[in-house]
Scaffold this motif. Structure first.
Motif, PDB file in Angstrom:
ATOM      1  N   GLU A  73       0.834  -1.210   0.000  1.00  0.00           N
ATOM      2  CA  GLU A  73       0.000   0.000   0.000  1.00  0.00           C
ATOM      3  C   GLU A  73       0.866   1.256   0.000  1.00  0.00           C
ATOM      4  OE1 GLU A  73      -4.082   1.466   2.199  1.00  0.00           O
ATOM      5  OE2 GLU A  73      -2.640   0.287   3.356  1.00  0.00           O
ATOM      6  N   HIS A  76     -10.566  -2.828   2.889  1.00  0.00           N
ATOM      7  CA  HIS A  76      -9.496  -2.147   3.615  1.00  0.00           C
ATOM      8  C   HIS A  76      -9.349  -0.710   3.145  1.00  0.00           C
ATOM      9  CE1 HIS A  76      -5.537  -1.318   5.361  1.00  0.00           C
ATOM     10  NE2 HIS A  76      -5.176  -0.897   4.157  1.00  0.00           N
ATOM     11  N   ARG A  77      -9.601  -0.472   1.861  1.00  0.00           N
ATOM     12  CA  ARG A  77      -9.495   0.881   1.308  1.00  0.00           C
ATOM     13  C   ARG A  77     -10.772   1.689   1.517  1.00  0.00           C
ATOM     14  NH1 ARG A  77      -5.211   3.475   0.728  1.00  0.00           N
ATOM     15  NH2 ARG A  77      -6.145   4.715  -0.936  1.00  0.00           N
ATOM     16  N   ARG A 130     -13.993   0.798   0.764  1.00  0.00           N
ATOM     17  CA  ARG A 130     -15.083   0.594  -0.190  1.00  0.00           C
ATOM     18  C   ARG A 130     -16.066  -0.433   0.368  1.00  0.00           C
ATOM     19  NH1 ARG A 130     -13.969   2.229  -5.901  1.00  0.00           N
ATOM     20  NH2 ARG A 130     -12.174   3.639  -5.763  1.00  0.00           N
ATOM     21  N   ASP A 133      -8.766   7.815  -7.769  1.00  0.00           N
ATOM     22  CA  ASP A 133      -8.826   6.949  -6.588  1.00  0.00           C
ATOM     23  C   ASP A 133      -8.955   5.480  -6.986  1.00  0.00           C
ATOM     24  OD1 ASP A 133      -8.654   9.131  -4.892  1.00  0.00           O
ATOM     25  OD2 ASP A 133     -10.819   9.247  -4.538  1.00  0.00           O
ATOM     26  N   ASP A 149      -6.813   2.363  -5.488  1.00  0.00           N
ATOM     27  CA  ASP A 149      -7.492   1.271  -4.793  1.00  0.00           C
ATOM     28  C   ASP A 149      -7.409  -0.027  -5.586  1.00  0.00           C
ATOM     29  OD1 ASP A 149      -8.072   3.184  -2.922  1.00  0.00           O
ATOM     30  OD2 ASP A 149     -10.216   3.286  -3.360  1.00  0.00           O
ATOM     31  N   TYR A 185      -3.782  -1.413  -5.337  1.00  0.00           N
ATOM     32  CA  TYR A 185      -3.554  -2.023  -4.030  1.00  0.00           C
ATOM     33  C   TYR A 185      -4.290  -3.358  -3.903  1.00  0.00           C
ATOM     34  CZ  TYR A 185      -4.134  -3.267   0.813  1.00  0.00           C
ATOM     35  OH  TYR A 185      -4.167  -3.996   1.966  1.00  0.00           O
TER      36      TYR A 185
END
Length: 421
Positions: free
Chosen positions: A28, A318-319, A321, A377, A381, A384
């Motif tokens: 990340e 984790h991001r 979403r 973004d 995302d 990652y």
């Protein structure tokens, strides 16, 4: 794989999961470190759209990005001038990340391939920074002509995935987060019909002519009537590419491009037979001859690898979403040549939402959204989540053994699937 084999100097006092979490943190951090460069490349690709098999500038731009990250890069590989291969590492498990960068005629990057290319590059770069600890080899393939031409199908036949253990990529869509596991795509068979008649003066000798343009019209009407009797899950579309030049000459030739789609290959083949019956009827009704030729290789349905799909979705969480359940469990109405890759080896092709976008792909509105803040973004995302899914795969003994076992028992040449069948 043992803890010490994956960890290097990573603190694994919390066990294998702790090692994986630390590696994902590094992944990340790398994506965030490269964010500005990835976004700038995405916007550059968007500003200079190139069509199928013409993506010379785009391929060079992505190649430069990977070279700067320390990859060994070659452009013009696997029989395609605008394909690229970038390789890093030497582990036993080869991860192939796919990057698409072709655009659509007239509306540019209305499918967001600028996002696909840079998210893929970001994932590959992030994985290269932990490749030694994971025991992986990272290979990014720049794959041309997804929209028309099925670049991946040609590259498969040439052997581009023969060394691959798994393959993955991410595709943008409107701003929603949907589960990857169990989703699929439609197979697609695209073909061209050329009707041949006889030219004549439309006023002085119309009875001498055989109107190929009429045959194209009858075919289109017949296909339109056929749709009433087809399942909701299939699609048929056609466009008349040519049907005459001037009104005072009865056209001797007409060309129609058509395609049929279904979530099942056998159903796609049966659907094509029905459309070809419409073609034959149109030729009989007008007295024309006709010939049918393929436009692209067949695009096959997607098969999502369950473990990779689950771990990708978890990484999106984790991001930040939030997942929305998917109606029907399918990618509605789309086709991709990544389906062909997924039929040959474990793969995923998930969606990443462009937050704030409500536009349908393949529209001018979505092209505009493909360089919005939500698109930028999505690059981060998506990159990652792809990389994190591979970290989980490479550090999970059972999952790693499963994909490596499939690779070892795969017959030589098994991924070299014929582009045209």
């Amino acid at each position: 794989m043992t803890d010490t084999a994956i960890a290097g100097d990573i603190d694994v006092s919390g066990g294998p999961n702790a090692a994986a979490e630390e590696l994902k943190r590094r992944v990340e951090d790398t994506v965030l470190e490269w964010r500005d460069r990835l976004v700038a490349t995405s916007h550059d690709l968007h500003a200079h759209p190139e069509l199928a098999f013409e993506e010379h500038r785009s391929a060079a731009l992505v190649a430069d990005l990977l070279r700067d990250a320390g990859f060994a890069v070659e452009v013009g590989v696997w029989g395609q001038d605008t394909a690229l291969e970038a390789v890093y590492g030497s582990g036993e498990l080869t991860v192939v990340v796919c990057a698409e960068y072709d655009a659509l005629p007239g509306i540019g990057h209305a499918c967001g391939h600028n996002i696909i290319a840079t998210a893929g590059a970001g994932a590959a770069i992030a994985l290269s920074r932990v490749a030694d600890e994971l025991g992986i080899r990272v290979k990014l393939l720049g794959t041309p002509a997804e929209e028309k031409g099925a670049g991946k199908a040609h590259m498969l036949e040439a052997g581009a995935w023969e060394d691959a253990t798994v393959s993955l990529m991410v595709h943008p869509g409107p701003g929603i987060v949907v589960p990857t596991a169990g989703s699929t795509s439609q197979s697609r068979d695209r073909f061209r019909v050329e009707f041949t008649g006889r030219a004549s003066h439309a006023a002085a000798a119309p009875s001498v002519g055989i109107n190929a343009g009429d045959a194209a019209t009858v075919m289109q009407v017949a296909v339109g009537l056929l749709r009433q009797h087809l399942p909701d899950t299939v699609r048929v579309s056609a466009v008349t590419l040519s049907g005459g030049d001037v009104s005072n000459i009865i056209p001797a030739t007409a060309v129609v491009e058509a395609e049929v789609r279904s979530f099942d290959l056998a159903e796609t083949a049966e659907l094509k037979k029905k459309v070809l019956a419409c073609v034959d009827g149109a030729a009989t009704a007008t007295g024309c001859n006709y010939a049918v030729t393929p436009v692209d290789p067949i695009y096959e349905p997607l098969v999502q690898h369950p473990f990779l799909a689950d771990r990708f979705d978890a990484a999106l969480g984790h991001r930040g979403r939030v997942m929305t359940p998917r109606d029907g469990g399918v990618l509605g109405g789309g086709s991709t040549d990544m389906g062909n890759v997924s039929q040959a080896l474990p793969s995923i092709h998930p969606l990443i939402g462009v937050m704030g976008s409500t536009a349908a792909p393949h529209t001018a509105a979505f092209a505009a959204d493909a360089i919005s803040p939500g698109a930028d973004d999505a690059i981060v995302d998506g990159a990652y989540a792809l990389a994190a899914a591979i970290v989980d795969l490479a550090t999970d003994d059972e999952a790693r053994a499963e994909v490596l076992g499939r690779q070892r028992t795969r017959a030589p040449g098994a991924t070299r699937r014929p582009a045209y069948v």
